[in-house]
Design an enzyme around this catalytic site. Structure first.
Site, PDB file in Angstrom:
ATOM      1  CE1 TYR A  73      40.118   9.230  -5.757  1.00 33.20           C
ATOM      2  CE2 TYR A  73      38.310  11.005  -5.655  1.00 33.20           C
ATOM      3  CZ  TYR A  73      39.274  10.267  -6.657  1.00 33.20           C
ATOM      4  OH  TYR A  73      39.327  10.245  -7.836  1.00 33.20           O
ATOM      5  CE  LYS A  89      43.064  10.709  -7.600  1.00 32.78           C
ATOM      6  NZ  LYS A  89      44.097  10.197  -8.642  1.00 32.78           N
ATOM      7  CB  SER A  96      39.295  13.860  -8.116  1.00 30.16           C
ATOM      8  OG  SER A  96      38.083  13.862  -7.910  1.00 30.16           O
TER       9      SER A  96
END
Length: 325
Positions: free
Chosen positions: A141, A145, A117
């Site tokens: 998040y 990643k 991402s």
């Protein structure tokens, strides 16, 4: 010689599954259906219903289907929610990736495309995000990643002098929209396109969160890329890994220009034929003015390009969502 797609019953994963099949790379799917849908998996594609946290299930799936590589899409993908659920986010995205790598090592599978991402960059204050920019993720998040990329890198380093060193690449991107198959659409309750579609279907007025950003029209600017283009880049990455061709550790799948929220709202009204004037709500905390990535490296190596206009993105996404009725 199949490719396992983790999260292959999800919106992005299901498109990758179709792109693999079209390219002559037989896909296999594992998905726990926490956000995916069994009916998104095409007929005839082997489907294992289960979690990537189950190493035994993974190793069995890898062995039973003679898997040559993994496209690792499965994960908890909601950056905002990850702030409230950091432990869940790390379990799914960090422990999940570690378990995938452990199962691959156990079964001798040594190719992986990681669906990463652009959230690994955080909120960079530059016009265009390039792959070598410092990584400062702003959410659990994004952190998860980035740790996933580190895990893959470290496993590749550990296997450098073995007969089959791990070959890998990570693909970083932001907002995936549209549809390349009339039966597959974005069902996320947190993404802009499905939020607007649901509002329009309910006869309600979509909202823009803040119109006083430092951008040409006051609304924030992001990469929006068509899911069909994203899927195609994953397949080319898999082909390069399988053939032994050189490949970078990471690529941005960026639009180079970006789109503003107001531009998207205008396209939504234009393409759907439902006229509306969006409501203006307050800014969301932590939303930067603009984050747009370059795609130069991916253009060079992965045949990456923006093959769809904004109207294409809206039209294909809207049609697929309407087909779900």
């Amino acid at each position: 010689m199949t490719w396992l797609v983790t999260g292959g019953a999800g919106y992005i994963g299901a498109h990758i599954v179709r792109a693999l099949a079209s390219a002559g790379l037989p896909p296999v799917v594992i998905d726990d259906l926490s956000s995916g849908h069994a009916n998104f998996v095409p007929d005839g594609v082997p489907f294992t219903h289960g979690t990537i946290l189950d190493r035994d299930l993974l190793t069995t799936t890898l062995r039973d289907h003679d898997v040559t590589g993994v496209i690792h899409v499965a994960g908890f993908k909601y950056a905002g929610v990850s702030v409230q659920r950091p432990l869940h986010t790390y379990e799914q995205n960090v422990e999940g990736t570690r378990t995938v790598l452990a199962a691959m090592a156990e079964t001798g599978v040594h190719n992986i495309v990681f669906s990463s991402s652009a959230a690994v960059y955080g909120t960079p204050d530059v016009p265009l995000v390039t792959e070598d920019l410092p990584k400062r993720p702003a959410s659990p998040y994004g952190e998860s990643k980035l740790i996933g990329e580190w895990l893959i890198r470290d496993q590749a380093t550990a296997t450098t002098d073995t007969p089959h060193p791990l070959r890998h690449t990570s693909l970083r991107y932001f907002n995936v929209v549209g549809s390349a198959d009339p039966t597959v659409y974005d069902t996320s309750p947190h993404n802009l396109f499905p939020i607007v579609f649901e509002k329009l279907l309910a006869g309600e007025t979509p909202q823009i969160n803040g119109d006083d950003y430092n951008t040409p029209d006051g609304t924030n600017v992001r990469d929006y890329v068509h899911v069909g283009d994203i899927a195609a880049a994953h397949v080319v990455a898999a082909q390069r890994l399988q053939s032994g061709a050189p490949i970078e550790a990471a690529y941005n799948l960026g639009s180079q220009n970006g789109l503003s929220v107001r531009e998207i709202m205008d396209a939504m009204a234009r393409v759907t034929g439902i006229p509306f004037t969006p409501k203006i709500g307050p800014r969301r905390p932590g939303d930067p003015d603009r984050i747009v990535a370059t795609g130069d490296l991916a253009t060079r190596d992965l045949d990456w390009k923006m093959r769809h206009t904004l109207d294409d993105m809206v039209r294909t996404g809207w049609q697929a969502r309407q087909n779900a009725h």
